[in-house]
Motif scaffolding. Sequence first.
Motif, PDB file in Angstrom:
ATOM      1  N   UNK A 213      -6.241 -12.352   6.403  1.00 40.31           N
ATOM      2  CA  UNK A 213      -4.580 -11.882   6.027  1.00 40.31           C
ATOM      3  C   UNK A 213      -4.822 -11.651   4.333  1.00 40.31           C
ATOM      4  N   UNK A 214      -5.543 -10.590   4.004  1.00 41.50           N
ATOM      5  CA  UNK A 214      -5.862 -10.251   2.734  1.00 41.50           C
ATOM      6  C   UNK A 214      -4.806  -9.242   2.056  1.00 41.50           C
ATOM      7  N   UNK A 215      -4.654  -9.730   0.618  1.00 44.48           N
ATOM      8  CA  UNK A 215      -3.396  -8.801  -0.055  1.00 44.48           C
ATOM      9  C   UNK A 215      -4.387  -7.489  -0.502  1.00 44.48           C
ATOM     10  N   UNK A 216      -3.808  -6.327  -0.250  1.00 43.93           N
ATOM     11  CA  UNK A 216      -4.637  -5.100  -1.216  1.00 43.93           C
ATOM     12  C   UNK A 216      -4.206  -5.210  -2.402  1.00 43.93           C
ATOM     13  N   UNK A 217      -5.366  -5.538  -3.131  1.00 44.42           N
ATOM     14  CA  UNK A 217      -5.182  -5.223  -4.849  1.00 44.42           C
ATOM     15  C   UNK A 217      -5.977  -3.950  -5.314  1.00 44.42           C
ATOM     16  N   UNK A 218      -7.091  -4.005  -4.652  1.00 47.22           N
ATOM     17  CA  UNK A 218      -8.125  -2.974  -5.206  1.00 47.22           C
ATOM     18  C   UNK A 218      -8.668  -1.876  -3.983  1.00 47.22           C
ATOM     19  N   UNK A 219      -9.027  -0.784  -4.323  1.00 44.64           N
ATOM     20  CA  UNK A 219      -9.508   0.245  -3.462  1.00 44.64           C
ATOM     21  C   UNK A 219     -10.590  -0.371  -2.489  1.00 44.64           C
ATOM     22  N   UNK A 220     -11.203  -1.516  -2.691  1.00 47.02           N
ATOM     23  CA  UNK A 220     -12.110  -1.998  -1.540  1.00 47.02           C
ATOM     24  C   UNK A 220     -11.467  -2.920  -0.784  1.00 47.02           C
ATOM     25  N   UNK A 221     -10.370  -3.567  -1.077  1.00 48.38           N
ATOM     26  CA  UNK A 221      -9.508  -4.151  -0.286  1.00 48.38           C
ATOM     27  C   UNK A 221      -8.847  -3.464   0.644  1.00 48.38           C
ATOM     28  N   UNK A 222      -8.217  -2.115   0.329  1.00 52.74           N
ATOM     29  CA  UNK A 222      -7.708  -1.017   1.318  1.00 52.74           C
ATOM     30  C   UNK A 222      -8.618  -0.678   2.094  1.00 52.74           C
ATOM     31  N   UNK A 223     -10.134  -0.586   1.848  1.00 56.33           N
ATOM     32  CA  UNK A 223     -11.001  -0.054   2.954  1.00 56.33           C
ATOM     33  C   UNK A 223     -11.092  -1.454   3.872  1.00 56.33           C
TER      34      UNK A 223
END
Length: 231
Positions: A213-223
């Motif tokens: 259940x991650x929070x998208x904070x960086x481009x790596x998170x988005x991937x």
Amino acid sequence: MAGAHGIWAVIPAAGSGKRFGGEVPKQYLEIAGRPLIAHALDALLAHPAVEGAVVAIAANDERWPGWTSRCGKLLLRCTGGAERADSVLAALRALPAAVAGDDLVLVHDAARPNLRQDDIARLIAAASQHPDGALLAAPVRDTLKRADAHACVLATAPRDGLWRALTPQAFRRAALTSALERARVDGVVVTDEAMAMERMGAKPMLVEGREDNLKVTTPADLALATYLLSL
């Protein structure tokens, strides 16, 4: 059982996503053909106990799609503020009058698209029983290092009893509103709703949630979020 009915969700989405970078606020970045905020909203509204949601957006938000419902449930919007707490407080005030002071409200990050139904169910069950509410969280499993100003290790910090706060966080409408108002009066910027409640002497229950259940904070998170939603 107070707070076990009339559950609404609040989504603060007035931020510009400066840490992520780029022109598009991160809540509007697309995964699988839908913006992050759509995934977050649909996960919340798909749960049978959640009756509707209020989204707090920036006053100059030109990307808001104008949704008035999703998943067959009412979706309201209001104007948020400069800080997360300002947006949450605005959304709490914009809830329908039928949402009572002792009804639970779920506060969820617009950039957490991978929320699972079983986590919502366990959070609601815990918060309904606990007078101070509850939040999804994950125990800290990595070794923690304390650094100096030059990013050199000063010490290894004990991780016993440490958790990472996730969302949703579930509190009763009146108590959370009062806690956020008090923080504003005191000039304290709270980074999540539980922090505001803690300042009032509350001890919310930690409900272990899924690590993905991650929070998208960086481009790596988005991937990573894109990959997780493809599974």
